[in-house]
Every structure is written in structure tokens, then in C-alpha cells.
Design a protein around this motif. Sequence first.
Motif, PDB file in Angstrom:
ATOM      1  N   SER A 147      41.124  14.925  59.199  1.00 48.82           N
ATOM      2  CA  SER A 147      41.997  14.478  58.100  1.00 48.82           C
ATOM      3  C   SER A 147      43.009  15.569  57.747  1.00 48.82           C
ATOM      4  CB  SER A 147      41.171  14.100  56.865  1.00 48.82           C
ATOM      5  OG  SER A 147      40.288  13.040  57.161  1.00 48.82           O
ATOM      6  N   GLU A 148      43.572  16.182  58.775  1.00 48.64           N
ATOM      7  CA  GLU A 148      44.504  17.293  58.586  1.00 48.64           C
ATOM      8  C   GLU A 148      45.814  16.808  57.991  1.00 48.64           C
ATOM      9  OE1 GLU A 148      46.159  21.088  61.245  1.00 48.64           O
ATOM     10  OE2 GLU A 148      45.512  19.228  62.229  1.00 48.64           O
ATOM     11  N   TYR A 149      46.412  17.626  57.123  1.00 49.14           N
ATOM     12  CA  TYR A 149      47.685  17.279  56.509  1.00 49.14           C
ATOM     13  C   TYR A 149      48.508  18.540  56.264  1.00 49.14           C
ATOM     14  CZ  TYR A 149      45.219  18.650  52.204  1.00 49.14           C
ATOM     15  OH  TYR A 149      44.499  19.337  51.257  1.00 49.14           O
ATOM     16  N   ILE A 150      49.797  18.352  56.003  1.00 46.07           N
ATOM     17  CA  ILE A 150      50.698  19.467  55.695  1.00 46.07           C
ATOM     18  C   ILE A 150      50.390  19.959  54.285  1.00 46.07           C
ATOM     19  CG2 ILE A 150      53.106  20.174  55.438  1.00 46.07           C
ATOM     20  CD1 ILE A 150      53.830  17.830  57.314  1.00 46.07           C
ATOM     21  N   SER A 151      50.115  21.249  54.151  1.00 50.10           N
ATOM     22  CA  SER A 151      49.724  21.790  52.846  1.00 50.10           C
ATOM     23  C   SER A 151      50.699  22.832  52.301  1.00 50.10           C
ATOM     24  CB  SER A 151      48.320  22.406  52.935  1.00 50.10           C
ATOM     25  OG  SER A 151      48.272  23.413  53.931  1.00 50.10           O
ATOM     26  N   SER A 152      51.658  23.293  53.119  1.00 52.53           N
ATOM     27  CA  SER A 152      52.641  24.265  52.633  1.00 52.53           C
ATOM     28  C   SER A 152      53.863  24.250  53.541  1.00 52.53           C
ATOM     29  CB  SER A 152      52.047  25.678  52.568  1.00 52.53           C
ATOM     30  OG  SER A 152      51.568  26.065  53.838  1.00 52.53           O
ATOM     31  N   VAL A 153      55.014  24.594  52.960  1.00 57.87           N
ATOM     32  CA  VAL A 153      56.291  24.606  53.676  1.00 57.87           C
ATOM     33  C   VAL A 153      57.084  25.824  53.223  1.00 57.87           C
ATOM     34  CG1 VAL A 153      58.416  23.343  54.168  1.00 57.87           C
ATOM     35  CG2 VAL A 153      56.317  22.080  53.741  1.00 57.87           C
ATOM     36  N   GLU A 154      57.741  26.504  54.177  1.00 58.12           N
ATOM     37  CA  GLU A 154      58.589  27.643  53.816  1.00 58.12           C
ATOM     38  C   GLU A 154      59.614  27.892  54.917  1.00 58.12           C
ATOM     39  OE1 GLU A 154      60.408  29.484  51.854  1.00 58.12           O
ATOM     40  OE2 GLU A 154      58.573  29.930  50.709  1.00 58.12           O
ATOM     41  N   TRP A 155      60.811  28.345  54.506  1.00 57.44           N
ATOM     42  CA  TRP A 155      61.850  28.726  55.456  1.00 57.44           C
ATOM     43  C   TRP A 155      61.634  30.162  55.918  1.00 57.44           C
ATOM     44  CZ3 TRP A 155      65.152  25.346  57.520  1.00 57.44           C
ATOM     45  CH2 TRP A 155      65.413  24.160  56.830  1.00 57.44           C
ATOM     46  N   LEU A 156      61.908  30.418  57.194  1.00 56.77           N
ATOM     47  CA  LEU A 156      61.916  31.769  57.743  1.00 56.77           C
ATOM     48  C   LEU A 156      63.318  32.040  58.274  1.00 56.77           C
ATOM     49  CD1 LEU A 156      58.560  31.829  59.784  1.00 56.77           C
ATOM     50  CD2 LEU A 156      58.932  32.371  57.367  1.00 56.77           C
ATOM     51  N   VAL A 157      63.948  33.105  57.776  1.00 58.92           N
ATOM     52  CA  VAL A 157      65.320  33.432  58.159  1.00 58.92           C
ATOM     53  C   VAL A 157      65.355  34.861  58.683  1.00 58.92           C
ATOM     54  CG1 VAL A 157      67.712  33.614  57.397  1.00 58.92           C
ATOM     55  CG2 VAL A 157      66.223  31.862  56.405  1.00 58.92           C
ATOM     56  N   PHE A 158      65.823  35.023  59.925  1.00 59.98           N
ATOM     57  CA  PHE A 158      65.975  36.337  60.542  1.00 59.98           C
ATOM     58  C   PHE A 158      67.394  36.419  61.104  1.00 59.98           C
ATOM     59  CE2 PHE A 158      61.522  35.078  61.018  1.00 59.98           C
ATOM     60  CZ  PHE A 158      60.871  36.137  60.402  1.00 59.98           C
ATOM     61  N   ASP A 159      68.283  37.091  60.375  1.00 57.69           N
ATOM     62  CA  ASP A 159      69.687  37.195  60.779  1.00 57.69           C
ATOM     63  C   ASP A 159      70.263  35.789  60.956  1.00 57.69           C
ATOM     64  OD1 ASP A 159      69.519  39.960  60.683  1.00 57.69           O
ATOM     65  OD2 ASP A 159      68.858  40.106  62.762  1.00 57.69           O
ATOM     66  N   ASP A 160      70.621  35.416  62.191  1.00 55.07           N
ATOM     67  CA  ASP A 160      71.219  34.100  62.412  1.00 55.07           C
ATOM     68  C   ASP A 160      70.191  33.061  62.862  1.00 55.07           C
ATOM     69  OD1 ASP A 160      70.757  35.381  64.793  1.00 55.07           O
ATOM     70  OD2 ASP A 160      72.537  34.599  65.803  1.00 55.07           O
ATOM     71  N   ILE A 161      68.916  33.398  62.812  1.00 51.44           N
ATOM     72  CA  ILE A 161      67.853  32.468  63.202  1.00 51.44           C
ATOM     73  C   ILE A 161      67.222  31.883  61.948  1.00 51.44           C
ATOM     74  CG2 ILE A 161      65.625  32.225  64.348  1.00 51.44           C
ATOM     75  CD1 ILE A 161      66.404  34.424  66.247  1.00 51.44           C
ATOM     76  N   ARG A 162      67.204  30.564  61.860  1.00 48.61           N
ATOM     77  CA  ARG A 162      66.574  29.865  60.744  1.00 48.61           C
ATOM     78  C   ARG A 162      65.583  28.858  61.302  1.00 48.61           C
ATOM     79  NH1 ARG A 162      70.341  26.608  58.796  1.00 48.61           N
ATOM     80  NH2 ARG A 162      69.235  26.117  56.876  1.00 48.61           N
ATOM     81  N   VAL A 163      64.338  28.956  60.854  1.00 50.08           N
ATOM     82  CA  VAL A 163      63.298  28.037  61.299  1.00 50.08           C
ATOM     83  C   VAL A 163      62.478  27.616  60.088  1.00 50.08           C
ATOM     84  CG1 VAL A 163      63.158  28.976  63.642  1.00 50.08           C
ATOM     85  CG2 VAL A 163      61.723  29.940  61.830  1.00 50.08           C
ATOM     86  N   LEU A 164      61.652  26.603  60.290  1.00 53.12           N
ATOM     87  CA  LEU A 164      60.817  26.089  59.208  1.00 53.12           C
ATOM     88  C   LEU A 164      59.353  26.302  59.574  1.00 53.12           C
ATOM     89  CD1 LEU A 164      61.111  24.589  56.483  1.00 53.12           C
ATOM     90  CD2 LEU A 164      60.722  22.455  57.732  1.00 53.12           C
ATOM     91  N   ALA A 165      58.612  26.916  58.658  1.00 53.76           N
ATOM     92  CA  ALA A 165      57.186  27.175  58.869  1.00 53.76           C
ATOM     93  C   ALA A 165      56.366  26.200  58.038  1.00 53.76           C
ATOM     94  CB  ALA A 165      56.838  28.611  58.495  1.00 53.76           C
ATOM     95  N   LEU A 166      55.329  25.645  58.658  1.00 52.55           N
ATOM     96  CA  LEU A 166      54.422  24.725  57.983  1.00 52.55           C
ATOM     97  C   LEU A 166      53.010  25.278  58.055  1.00 52.55           C
ATOM     98  CD1 LEU A 166      55.586  21.305  59.529  1.00 52.55           C
ATOM     99  CD2 LEU A 166      56.569  22.520  57.581  1.00 52.55           C
ATOM    100  N   GLY A 167      52.253  25.082  56.989  1.00 47.04           N
ATOM    101  CA  GLY A 167      50.832  25.390  56.988  1.00 47.04           C
ATOM    102  C   GLY A 167      50.060  24.096  56.831  1.00 47.04           C
ATOM    103  N   THR A 168      48.902  23.995  57.467  1.00 45.00           N
ATOM    104  CA  THR A 168      48.132  22.756  57.401  1.00 45.00           C
ATOM    105  C   THR A 168      46.798  22.980  56.697  1.00 45.00           C
ATOM    106  OG1 THR A 168      46.823  22.940  59.447  1.00 45.00           O
ATOM    107  CG2 THR A 168      49.123  22.221  59.654  1.00 45.00           C
TER     108      THR A 168
END
Length: 254
Positions: free
Chosen positions: A79-100
Motif C-alpha cells: 500500500s505504498e504511496y507518495i509521502s513527501s515532495v521537494e525540488w532539488l536545484v544544482f546550478d542549471d539542473i532542476r529535478v523533483l525528489a519524491l519520498g514514499t
Amino acid sequence: MARRNHTTELGSIACDDLTELGAGKEGWLVDNPNLLTALDTHSLAIANHSVVLVLDWSDGSDPTGPRVKIRPTLSPIESEYISSVEWLVFDDIRVLALGTSCGYLLIYSLRGDLIHKQIVNPGRILKLRVRGTKRDLTEDTSSAEICVVMPGVVARFDGSEIQSMLQRWFQETHSQFWDQKKNPVDSGSSNVRLPYQLWNVNKYGSCADAAITGIMPPPLMELQSSQRYYCAVTIGDDAVISAFRLAWWDFTLC
């Protein structure tokens, strides 16, 4: 005297895709405890238990254009689900991090490609926190560290390790798949494991939130050395605030 308005309109996020997250009902964004949000300079990520919607309002973006939807592969057995969300920004790299809820850290590109998946510790990830740090007081350079908060546990990832992994992934993606979109299911760097430190902070009970606030000096009565200590602040389920000194050699290296 005319009334002053101190707010600035950034853009509109209205779109039909928001109905999947409950938009259209009064108080849908505030009253729903299952909705998670993460705000970046030009983007907003809104997530429920199974999907993340990325909304962009940067200059030149098409408000009627397609929105990025991220649907992680979650375990139905657990019964896994998304439990947290945060942006990660390194110079010109932008990604999205999720915790479950099962303790996995997932990193996605802005196109919705799975870049990295890694288990941190069994249990629900409560928060993902990013903190900028100075590498050297004599240098005008900075780095970042990512703190993963779980009940009774905090983990620390060095931002430089994540940045190096992301740079390799984007370079390989550009050279091998520059003319085609990668399959999000098969594009994750699952064979790369990021090193991190893990500390137990449940001495005074399980924590509802926590953060690693920085590096602290050793106690006055101890010999000065090159050993590094971190300071962590936790908030318990009973609203008790506790501070911990995390010794460099007391962590579990994973």
C-alpha cells in the motif's frame, strides 16, 4: 491614502488536470491532508498519494500546453504511496525528489523520467529538506545537503554526490537519446547507489519532523580534532523540541 498591494502575480496554474487532485471543490488545496506541494522559482509540484502534477509559470511557457504528470511505480502489496515532495536545484539542473511510505527516494526529471530510485530506510519518509552550505569560509562557493526525515531517523545525502550523479545521467541521456524520449520506466539509474549517513534520533520518542541545521564544534572538554559533528533538531509527536549532536563516527553508512 490608497491601499497598497504587496503581492505580485506570478502566473496562473488553472488547468483541467487539477481536477484529478480535487480542484473545483471549496478548500480543496487547504483542507485535503493528502495533498503535498513543493514550490520552485518557476514551478509548482502538487501531489496526492499516487500522482504528481508539475505546473510551470515561467516566462514564455504556454498556459494551455501539456502538463507533466509523474506516476511512480508503487507497491500495491505494501500500500505504498507518495509521502513527501521537494525540488532539488544544482546550478542549471532542476529535478523533483519524491519520498514514499516504504522509505524509497525517487528522483525525476522535469520530463517525468525516473532518474534514480533508492531505499533509504524501511518506514515512511516524512520530509525531504534541502539546506545550502558553505564549503569553505575562505571561498565563495556553496554546496547543498539533503536531509531525509523518517520516524525516529534522519539521513543525510551530500548534495555534491547527487549533483555528480545527475550530471552523468543528463550527459548519457543527451548523447544516447537526444532524438527520442526515454521510457520513464526504464530510464532510472537504479544501478547507482548514493552514499548517505543515517542516525537514530528516537531517544525521546518518535519525531514528527526534523532537520539537520549545520555543523557544530566538539564539546569544550574534548580534544579539538578534525572530526565533524552535525546538529539536528527534531519535533516529537507530542510537540517536544529536541536537539541532537550527530557525531561523524556514530552514523550508519549506507
